[in-house]
Design a protein around this motif. Sequence first.
Motif, PDB file in Angstrom:
ATOM      1  N   ARG A  24       7.261  48.144  73.385  1.00 25.68           N
ATOM      2  CA  ARG A  24       5.951  48.463  72.801  1.00 25.68           C
ATOM      3  C   ARG A  24       6.074  49.554  71.743  1.00 25.68           C
ATOM      4  O   ARG A  24       5.380  49.533  70.724  1.00 25.68           O
ATOM      5  CB  ARG A  24       4.967  48.887  73.897  1.00 25.68           C
ATOM      6  N   ARG A  25       6.954  50.497  71.989  1.00 22.07           N
ATOM      7  CA  ARG A  25       7.160  51.551  70.995  1.00 22.07           C
ATOM      8  C   ARG A  25       7.748  50.965  69.714  1.00 22.07           C
ATOM      9  O   ARG A  25       7.347  51.365  68.616  1.00 22.07           O
ATOM     10  CB  ARG A  25       8.092  52.637  71.547  1.00 22.07           C
ATOM     11  N   ILE A  26       8.672  50.024  69.834  1.00 22.07           N
ATOM     12  CA  ILE A  26       9.245  49.384  68.640  1.00 22.07           C
ATOM     13  C   ILE A  26       8.160  48.676  67.848  1.00 22.07           C
ATOM     14  O   ILE A  26       8.084  48.797  66.616  1.00 22.07           O
ATOM     15  CB  ILE A  26      10.364  48.402  69.050  1.00 22.07           C
ATOM     16  N   TRP A  27       7.305  47.916  68.554  1.00 17.76           N
ATOM     17  CA  TRP A  27       6.220  47.227  67.831  1.00 17.76           C
ATOM     18  C   TRP A  27       5.322  48.219  67.106  1.00 17.76           C
ATOM     19  O   TRP A  27       4.970  48.018  65.930  1.00 17.76           O
ATOM     20  CB  TRP A  27       5.367  46.399  68.805  1.00 17.76           C
ATOM     21  N   LEU A  28       4.944  49.295  67.788  1.00 14.94           N
ATOM     22  CA  LEU A  28       4.041  50.276  67.189  1.00 14.94           C
ATOM     23  C   LEU A  28       4.683  50.918  65.960  1.00 14.94           C
ATOM     24  O   LEU A  28       4.034  51.094  64.921  1.00 14.94           O
ATOM     25  CB  LEU A  28       3.669  51.344  68.220  1.00 14.94           C
ATOM     26  N   ARG A  29       5.954  51.234  66.062  1.00 14.55           N
ATOM     27  CA  ARG A  29       6.652  51.850  64.943  1.00 14.55           C
ATOM     28  C   ARG A  29       6.724  50.901  63.745  1.00 14.55           C
ATOM     29  O   ARG A  29       6.406  51.276  62.617  1.00 14.55           O
ATOM     30  CB  ARG A  29       8.056  52.277  65.374  1.00 14.55           C
ATOM     31  N   VAL A  30       7.121  49.653  63.994  1.00 12.75           N
ATOM     32  CA  VAL A  30       7.263  48.682  62.908  1.00 12.75           C
ATOM     33  C   VAL A  30       5.904  48.338  62.301  1.00 12.75           C
ATOM     34  O   VAL A  30       5.754  48.242  61.074  1.00 12.75           O
ATOM     35  CB  VAL A  30       7.969  47.408  63.417  1.00 12.75           C
ATOM     36  N   ALA A  31       4.892  48.182  63.163  1.00  7.91           N
ATOM     37  CA  ALA A  31       3.552  47.843  62.663  1.00  7.91           C
ATOM     38  C   ALA A  31       2.999  48.949  61.767  1.00  7.91           C
ATOM     39  O   ALA A  31       2.413  48.680  60.711  1.00  7.91           O
ATOM     40  CB  ALA A  31       2.609  47.588  63.838  1.00  7.91           C
ATOM     41  N   CYS A  32       3.198  50.195  62.179  1.00  4.35           N
ATOM     42  CA  CYS A  32       2.703  51.321  61.362  1.00  4.35           C
ATOM     43  C   CYS A  32       3.456  51.410  60.035  1.00  4.35           C
ATOM     44  O   CYS A  32       2.844  51.636  58.978  1.00  4.35           O
ATOM     45  CB  CYS A  32       2.836  52.629  62.137  1.00  4.35           C
ATOM     46  N   ASP A  33       4.772  51.228  60.075  1.00  3.92           N
ATOM     47  CA  ASP A  33       5.554  51.239  58.833  1.00  3.92           C
ATOM     48  C   ASP A  33       5.100  50.124  57.900  1.00  3.92           C
ATOM     49  O   ASP A  33       4.964  50.316  56.684  1.00  3.92           O
ATOM     50  CB  ASP A  33       7.040  51.080  59.143  1.00  3.92           C
ATOM     51  N   TYR A  34       4.870  48.954  58.465  1.00  2.00           N
ATOM     52  CA  TYR A  34       4.458  47.792  57.664  1.00  2.00           C
ATOM     53  C   TYR A  34       3.093  48.034  57.030  1.00  2.00           C
ATOM     54  O   TYR A  34       2.856  47.734  55.852  1.00  2.00           O
ATOM     55  CB  TYR A  34       4.435  46.560  58.552  1.00  2.00           C
ATOM     56  N   PHE A  35       2.175  48.611  57.804  1.00  2.00           N
ATOM     57  CA  PHE A  35       0.829  48.883  57.297  1.00  2.00           C
ATOM     58  C   PHE A  35       0.865  49.873  56.136  1.00  2.00           C
ATOM     59  O   PHE A  35       0.224  49.670  55.104  1.00  2.00           O
ATOM     60  CB  PHE A  35      -0.043  49.444  58.425  1.00  2.00           C
ATOM     61  N   VAL A  36       1.630  50.947  56.302  1.00  2.00           N
ATOM     62  CA  VAL A  36       1.697  51.973  55.262  1.00  2.00           C
ATOM     63  C   VAL A  36       2.335  51.427  53.993  1.00  2.00           C
ATOM     64  O   VAL A  36       1.879  51.705  52.873  1.00  2.00           O
ATOM     65  CB  VAL A  36       2.466  53.211  55.775  1.00  2.00           C
ATOM     66  N   SER A  37       3.377  50.607  54.150  1.00  2.00           N
ATOM     67  CA  SER A  37       4.062  50.068  52.966  1.00  2.00           C
ATOM     68  C   SER A  37       3.283  48.954  52.298  1.00  2.00           C
ATOM     69  O   SER A  37       3.466  48.678  51.108  1.00  2.00           O
ATOM     70  CB  SER A  37       5.454  49.553  53.356  1.00  2.00           C
ATOM     71  N   ALA A  38       2.373  48.314  53.038  1.00  2.00           N
ATOM     72  CA  ALA A  38       1.628  47.192  52.476  1.00  2.00           C
ATOM     73  C   ALA A  38       0.640  47.626  51.414  1.00  2.00           C
ATOM     74  O   ALA A  38       0.306  46.867  50.508  1.00  2.00           O
ATOM     75  CB  ALA A  38       0.899  46.446  53.601  1.00  2.00           C
ATOM     76  N   GLY A  39       0.164  48.857  51.489  1.00  2.00           N
ATOM     77  CA  GLY A  39      -0.801  49.336  50.504  1.00  2.00           C
ATOM     78  C   GLY A  39      -2.164  48.697  50.707  1.00  2.00           C
ATOM     79  O   GLY A  39      -2.500  48.210  51.792  1.00  2.00           O
ATOM     80  N   ALA A  40      -2.958  48.683  49.635  1.00  2.00           N
ATOM     81  CA  ALA A  40      -4.316  48.141  49.723  1.00  2.00           C
ATOM     82  C   ALA A  40      -4.272  46.659  50.084  1.00  2.00           C
ATOM     83  O   ALA A  40      -3.469  45.896  49.560  1.00  2.00           O
ATOM     84  CB  ALA A  40      -5.052  48.345  48.405  1.00  2.00           C
ATOM     85  N   THR A  41      -5.139  46.254  50.998  1.00  2.00           N
ATOM     86  CA  THR A  41      -5.243  44.852  51.378  1.00  2.00           C
ATOM     87  C   THR A  41      -6.688  44.576  51.775  1.00  2.00           C
ATOM     88  O   THR A  41      -7.552  45.437  51.626  1.00  2.00           O
ATOM     89  CB  THR A  41      -4.277  44.532  52.534  1.00  2.00           C
TER      90      THR A  41
END
Length: 370
Positions: A24-41
């Motif tokens: 669960r920690r891996i998912w949370l870490r990857v999801a947060c990184d992905y969200f921040v790098s995705a920019g405006a959506t």
Amino acid sequence: MRDLTLSDFPFVASLADSANAKDRRIWLRVACDYFVSAGATQPDAIERFADAVSARLDKADPAAALEAARKLAPCPYTPVRLLAKFQSVSPEACDIVLEHGAAYATADLVAAIESGRRQAAAVARRPDLDAKLVAALAARDEADVLATLARNPRARLDGAVFAELLQRARKLAEDGGDRRLADALLQRRPLRPETAALFLLAGPLQRVEILLAAQRSQLGRPPSPPAPVASEIVSELELAAVARHPERFVAVLAKALDCDAALAEKIVEDPSGEPLAVALAALGAPNDVLVRVLIANDLQAGDNYQRIRALARLNSALNRNAAMIVMAALRGEPLVRRRPAQSAEAPPSRDSGLRRAARSASPPQRKAAG
């Protein structure tokens, strides 16, 4: 439409609801990184991401939640409701999002300030405080919140807010021994002439900076007549000092400075001798009188000539105009006031002349000591 919950990556998505906390920690870490790098959506995708993260935060360990807060708080696209969720997770996560949360509106932060001491201190550390937030923080009664605000170099402390903080800092230090706010204000740079209100609480280098700031505040002002030298009072002070009559010396000094006896006593009893040197310079005492009075106070206190060294420490920073500004600030007077008109039938008194000179300020007349 890009999905921010990682459903496009089945293996990673499967970790979100794993029974294993590390998954669960891996998912949370990857999801947060992905969200921040995705920019405006698209807003719908952001809301689904917020729902997914909120649900996982309920089962996240404190370290994972704190890591997620650090990543998401500075992102301007993180919804306020998700920041609010972090506020409820732990005090540490609450501190992070209140200090760094980019999506908060001023009203959200004012509400946080009013909700508690710790929340107010977190907001006080923000780099983007506007005047409304500064005013709300300055209205708090807690010394630690005020000190946190004063330690924030990006917080603009102007006008009445700064003057009020100076007075509260002095009261906290003198009445309860709490120097936190005073020390924080004295550490702000550049020091302002108004900081002279804390002169008695300042260190040697800070006192020099305050005197120099007082001098700079008068640059470019039109010259005004020099204040009269209080020669009779200066002589009386010298006589009381040499004769070792401390009570008389304090009483005469209080009258000369137009202050209460308690302030005069603090000026005299300061072991460094710097406040006393400034007070005598404000009265226009000549250099030789300054030396004799300071030596006499050293002999009386048995301090091995600590006070006379104040002249060397203050050096060229000590002149009469700067000294008068410091004394006016210690009395609680504003830095600048409009000079009242004088009638021909009523010439100005010695004491009122001293006070007016501190307010209107002429260019330096001479150095009190070299």
